[in-house]
Design a protein around this motif. Structure first.
Motif, PDB file in Angstrom:
ATOM      1  N   SER A 228       0.828  -1.207   0.000  1.00  0.00           N
ATOM      2  CA  SER A 228       0.000   0.000   0.000  1.00  0.00           C
ATOM      3  C   SER A 228       0.861   1.254   0.000  1.00  0.00           C
ATOM      4  CB  SER A 228      -0.917  -0.010   1.231  1.00  0.00           C
ATOM      5  OG  SER A 228      -1.779  -1.122   1.205  1.00  0.00           O
ATOM      6  N   ALA A 229       1.946   1.233   0.762  1.00  0.00           N
ATOM      7  CA  ALA A 229       2.862   2.384   0.773  1.00  0.00           C
ATOM      8  C   ALA A 229       3.505   2.582  -0.595  1.00  0.00           C
ATOM      9  CB  ALA A 229       3.923   2.185   1.844  1.00  0.00           C
ATOM     10  N   ASP A 230       3.880   1.476  -1.246  1.00  0.00           N
ATOM     11  CA  ASP A 230       4.459   1.582  -2.588  1.00  0.00           C
ATOM     12  C   ASP A 230       3.441   2.135  -3.585  1.00  0.00           C
ATOM     13  OD1 ASP A 230       6.813   0.549  -1.615  1.00  0.00           O
ATOM     14  OD2 ASP A 230       6.393  -1.512  -2.263  1.00  0.00           O
ATOM     15  N   PHE A 231       2.188   1.762  -3.419  1.00  0.00           N
ATOM     16  CA  PHE A 231       1.135   2.257  -4.309  1.00  0.00           C
ATOM     17  C   PHE A 231       0.951   3.765  -4.138  1.00  0.00           C
ATOM     18  CE2 PHE A 231      -3.435   3.170  -4.973  1.00  0.00           C
ATOM     19  CZ  PHE A 231      -3.520   2.860  -6.326  1.00  0.00           C
ATOM     20  N   ILE A 232       0.950   4.244  -2.903  1.00  0.00           N
ATOM     21  CA  ILE A 232       0.828   5.680  -2.658  1.00  0.00           C
ATOM     22  C   ILE A 232       2.018   6.429  -3.260  1.00  0.00           C
ATOM     23  CG2 ILE A 232       0.793   7.463  -0.871  1.00  0.00           C
ATOM     24  CD1 ILE A 232      -1.823   5.973  -1.131  1.00  0.00           C
ATOM     25  N   ASP A 233       3.224   5.891  -3.104  1.00  0.00           N
ATOM     26  CA  ASP A 233       4.406   6.516  -3.695  1.00  0.00           C
ATOM     27  C   ASP A 233       4.288   6.568  -5.211  1.00  0.00           C
ATOM     28  OD1 ASP A 233       5.459   6.841  -1.174  1.00  0.00           O
ATOM     29  OD2 ASP A 233       6.686   5.022  -1.260  1.00  0.00           O
ATOM     30  N   MET A 234       3.736   5.514  -5.789  1.00  0.00           N
ATOM     31  CA  MET A 234       3.568   5.468  -7.241  1.00  0.00           C
ATOM     32  C   MET A 234       2.585   6.541  -7.714  1.00  0.00           C
ATOM     33  SD  MET A 234       1.171   4.183  -9.653  1.00  0.00           S
ATOM     34  CE  MET A 234       0.372   2.780  -8.888  1.00  0.00           C
ATOM     35  N   LEU A 235       1.525   6.766  -6.946  1.00  0.00           N
ATOM     36  CA  LEU A 235       0.558   7.789  -7.323  1.00  0.00           C
ATOM     37  C   LEU A 235       1.146   9.194  -7.241  1.00  0.00           C
ATOM     38  CD1 LEU A 235      -2.712   6.525  -5.551  1.00  0.00           C
ATOM     39  CD2 LEU A 235      -2.064   6.283  -7.956  1.00  0.00           C
ATOM     40  N   GLN A 236       2.085   9.385  -6.324  1.00  0.00           N
ATOM     41  CA  GLN A 236       2.677  10.704  -6.149  1.00  0.00           C
ATOM     42  C   GLN A 236       3.765  10.995  -7.171  1.00  0.00           C
ATOM     43  OE1 GLN A 236       3.719  10.312  -1.943  1.00  0.00           O
ATOM     44  NE2 GLN A 236       2.138  11.804  -1.429  1.00  0.00           N
ATOM     45  N   SER A 237       4.246   9.959  -7.858  1.00  0.00           N
ATOM     46  CA  SER A 237       5.248  10.181  -8.902  1.00  0.00           C
ATOM     47  C   SER A 237       4.550  10.664 -10.163  1.00  0.00           C
ATOM     48  CB  SER A 237       6.009   8.884  -9.181  1.00  0.00           C
ATOM     49  OG  SER A 237       5.137   7.897  -9.711  1.00  0.00           O
ATOM     50  N   PRO A 238       5.195  11.513 -10.983  1.00  0.00           N
ATOM     51  CA  PRO A 238       4.553  12.040 -12.195  1.00  0.00           C
ATOM     52  C   PRO A 238       4.306  10.945 -13.214  1.00  0.00           C
ATOM     53  CG  PRO A 238       6.872  12.639 -12.125  1.00  0.00           C
ATOM     54  CD  PRO A 238       6.543  12.041 -10.796  1.00  0.00           C
ATOM     55  N   SER A 239       3.163  11.012 -13.905  1.00  0.00           N
ATOM     56  CA  SER A 239       2.828  10.027 -14.919  1.00  0.00           C
ATOM     57  C   SER A 239       3.625  10.265 -16.185  1.00  0.00           C
ATOM     58  CB  SER A 239       1.328  10.078 -15.237  1.00  0.00           C
ATOM     59  OG  SER A 239       1.008  11.327 -15.792  1.00  0.00           O
ATOM     60  N   SER A 240       3.590   9.282 -17.097  1.00  0.00           N
ATOM     61  CA  SER A 240       4.336   9.385 -18.352  1.00  0.00           C
ATOM     62  C   SER A 240       3.795  10.517 -19.218  1.00  0.00           C
ATOM     63  CB  SER A 240       4.252   8.053 -19.108  1.00  0.00           C
ATOM     64  OG  SER A 240       2.896   7.705 -19.355  1.00  0.00           O
ATOM     65  N   LYS A 241       2.444  10.715 -19.183  1.00  0.00           N
ATOM     66  CA  LYS A 241       1.868  11.783 -19.990  1.00  0.00           C
ATOM     67  C   LYS A 241       2.319  13.151 -19.500  1.00  0.00           C
ATOM     68  CE  LYS A 241      -2.277   9.328 -21.518  1.00  0.00           C
ATOM     69  NZ  LYS A 241      -3.765   9.336 -21.533  1.00  0.00           N
ATOM     70  N   LYS A 242       2.357  13.306 -18.161  1.00  0.00           N
ATOM     71  CA  LYS A 242       2.802  14.585 -17.608  1.00  0.00           C
ATOM     72  C   LYS A 242       4.267  14.847 -17.934  1.00  0.00           C
ATOM     73  CE  LYS A 242      -0.524  14.841 -13.816  1.00  0.00           C
ATOM     74  NZ  LYS A 242      -0.707  14.911 -12.349  1.00  0.00           N
ATOM     75  N   LYS A 243       5.064  13.755 -17.934  1.00  0.00           N
ATOM     76  CA  LYS A 243       6.471  13.927 -18.292  1.00  0.00           C
ATOM     77  C   LYS A 243       6.614  14.376 -19.736  1.00  0.00           C
ATOM     78  CE  LYS A 243       8.436  10.530 -15.067  1.00  0.00           C
ATOM     79  NZ  LYS A 243       9.157   9.245 -14.948  1.00  0.00           N
ATOM     80  N   GLN A 244       5.794  13.786 -20.627  1.00  0.00           N
ATOM     81  CA  GLN A 244       5.871  14.171 -22.035  1.00  0.00           C
ATOM     82  C   GLN A 244       5.431  15.622 -22.233  1.00  0.00           C
ATOM     83  OE1 GLN A 244       3.506  11.298 -24.119  1.00  0.00           O
ATOM     84  NE2 GLN A 244       4.930   9.602 -23.743  1.00  0.00           N
ATOM     85  N   GLU A 245       4.355  16.033 -21.519  1.00  0.00           N
ATOM     86  CA  GLU A 245       3.904  17.410 -21.633  1.00  0.00           C
ATOM     87  C   GLU A 245       4.955  18.371 -21.125  1.00  0.00           C
ATOM     88  OE1 GLU A 245       0.270  17.572 -19.564  1.00  0.00           O
ATOM     89  OE2 GLU A 245      -0.883  16.429 -21.064  1.00  0.00           O
ATOM     90  N   ALA A 246       5.621  17.997 -20.038  1.00  0.00           N
ATOM     91  CA  ALA A 246       6.664  18.851 -19.478  1.00  0.00           C
ATOM     92  C   ALA A 246       7.836  18.984 -20.442  1.00  0.00           C
ATOM     93  CB  ALA A 246       7.139  18.303 -18.137  1.00  0.00           C
ATOM     94  N   GLN A 247       8.170  17.885 -21.130  1.00  0.00           N
ATOM     95  CA  GLN A 247       9.270  17.934 -22.101  1.00  0.00           C
ATOM     96  C   GLN A 247       8.905  18.823 -23.292  1.00  0.00           C
ATOM     97  OE1 GLN A 247      10.143  13.862 -23.037  1.00  0.00           O
ATOM     98  NE2 GLN A 247      11.169  13.464 -21.062  1.00  0.00           N
ATOM     99  N   LYS A 248       7.628  18.788 -23.723  1.00  0.00           N
ATOM    100  CA  LYS A 248       7.207  19.624 -24.838  1.00  0.00           C
ATOM    101  C   LYS A 248       7.262  21.092 -24.481  1.00  0.00           C
ATOM    102  CE  LYS A 248       4.132  16.250 -27.000  1.00  0.00           C
ATOM    103  NZ  LYS A 248       2.720  15.919 -27.372  1.00  0.00           N
ATOM    104  N   VAL A 249       6.855  21.425 -23.253  1.00  0.00           N
ATOM    105  CA  VAL A 249       6.898  22.822 -22.812  1.00  0.00           C
ATOM    106  C   VAL A 249       8.321  23.345 -22.845  1.00  0.00           C
ATOM    107  CG1 VAL A 249       6.499  24.341 -20.846  1.00  0.00           C
ATOM    108  CG2 VAL A 249       4.787  22.651 -21.485  1.00  0.00           C
ATOM    109  N   ARG A 250       9.256  22.486 -22.460  1.00  0.00           N
ATOM    110  CA  ARG A 250      10.664  22.904 -22.475  1.00  0.00           C
ATOM    111  C   ARG A 250      11.149  23.105 -23.907  1.00  0.00           C
ATOM    112  NH1 ARG A 250      13.215  18.690 -17.985  1.00  0.00           N
ATOM    113  NH2 ARG A 250      12.051  19.505 -16.185  1.00  0.00           N
TER     114      ARG A 250
END
Length: 250
Positions: A228-250
């Motif tokens: 359960s703790a690992d699952f919460i940590d996973m939710l708090q990490s940025p998703s792949s889509k957000k990473k791609q959007e962040a890379q495009k903004v840069r």
């Protein structure tokens, strides 16, 4: 062995008829005890053998049921978390819920409660996972109190049978005004001790399996908490889509 004793009796010229008769009676009693089956031996314990028998049946049922339930609750945690993580990072929430339903394990039900809260705050998700975890722990510990009770009650029932048997034996002595054959008194005593032996055996088995199953439950709970703790940590990490959007903004 009985043939050897009979030959020895016949070979003694000075043995009186009374002594020979006593030895023969002892030999006959020993033969009867040797031929007594285990069921007949337990039946000699008296009426308190009935609750001891029922307690042993309940103990066997709880041990078998809990063992089976705990083994069925096991899951390959890392593989399950990777699969759920991949679905959620792809934005496929419904697929993740369907996957948890198909698994039907404690961990799957716990994470399903958290997945349903996606989109809310992490605190709400943690609260849903915590509540689901408490329910699963309750189900894991179900009927364990029965086993603990049997471990404590069975020896007491056995001791009670011994006490009542001894009371009956001394009442017989009093009624016969002390003119009692020692073998009769000894027979009453060992019959009374059968309940103690049976109660101790049932109690020891119940107590041993209680601790064994409790250890399995604690290990399962520890795995659920870590997952359960690992699952919460996973939710708090940025998703792949957000990473791609962040890379495009840069």
């Amino acid at each position: 062995m009985q043939a050897l004793l009979f030959f020895w009796i016949q070979s003694q010229p000075d043995t009186s008829a009374a002594d020979t008769s006593s030895i023969a009676d002892s030999l006959s009693l020993a033969a009867q005890q040797e031929n007594m089956s285990m069921l007949e031996l337990l039946a000699e314990g008296g009426v308190l053998m009935i609750p001891l028998f029922l307690l042993s049946i309940v103990a066997i049922f709880v041990i078998a049921e809990r063992w089976r339930s705990l083994n069925n609750s096991r899951i390959e945690v890392d593989g399950f978390l990777r699969t759920v993580e991949g679905m959620l990072k792809d934005g496929d929430r419904e697929r993740a819920l369907t996957y948890c339903d198909s698994i039907d394990k404690p961990l799957a039900r716990i994470l399903k409660a958290g997945i349903r809260r996606l989109g809310r705050s992490i605190r709400d998700i943690e609260s849903a996972i915590s509540n689901a975890g408490k329910k699963e722990i309750f189900h894991l510990e179900k009927r364990m109190n029965w086993l603990a009770t049997i471990a404590g009650v069975a020896p007491l029932v056995g001791f009670t049978g011994t006490v009542t048997g001894m009371i009956e034996a001394f009442m017989d002595i009093q009624s016969l005004q002390g003119n009692v054959n020692p073998s009769v008194l000894a027979g009453g005593i060992w019959e009374a001790l059968i309940t103690t032996a049976t109660g101790l055996i049932v109690g020891i088995i119940a107590y041993g399996f209680y601790n064994f199953l409790l250890g399995k439950i604690n290990r399962t709970v520890h795995e659920l908490e870590n997952a359960s703790a690992d699952f919460i940590d996973m939710l708090q990490s940025p998703s792949s889509k957000k990473k791609q959007e962040a890379q495009k903004v840069r």
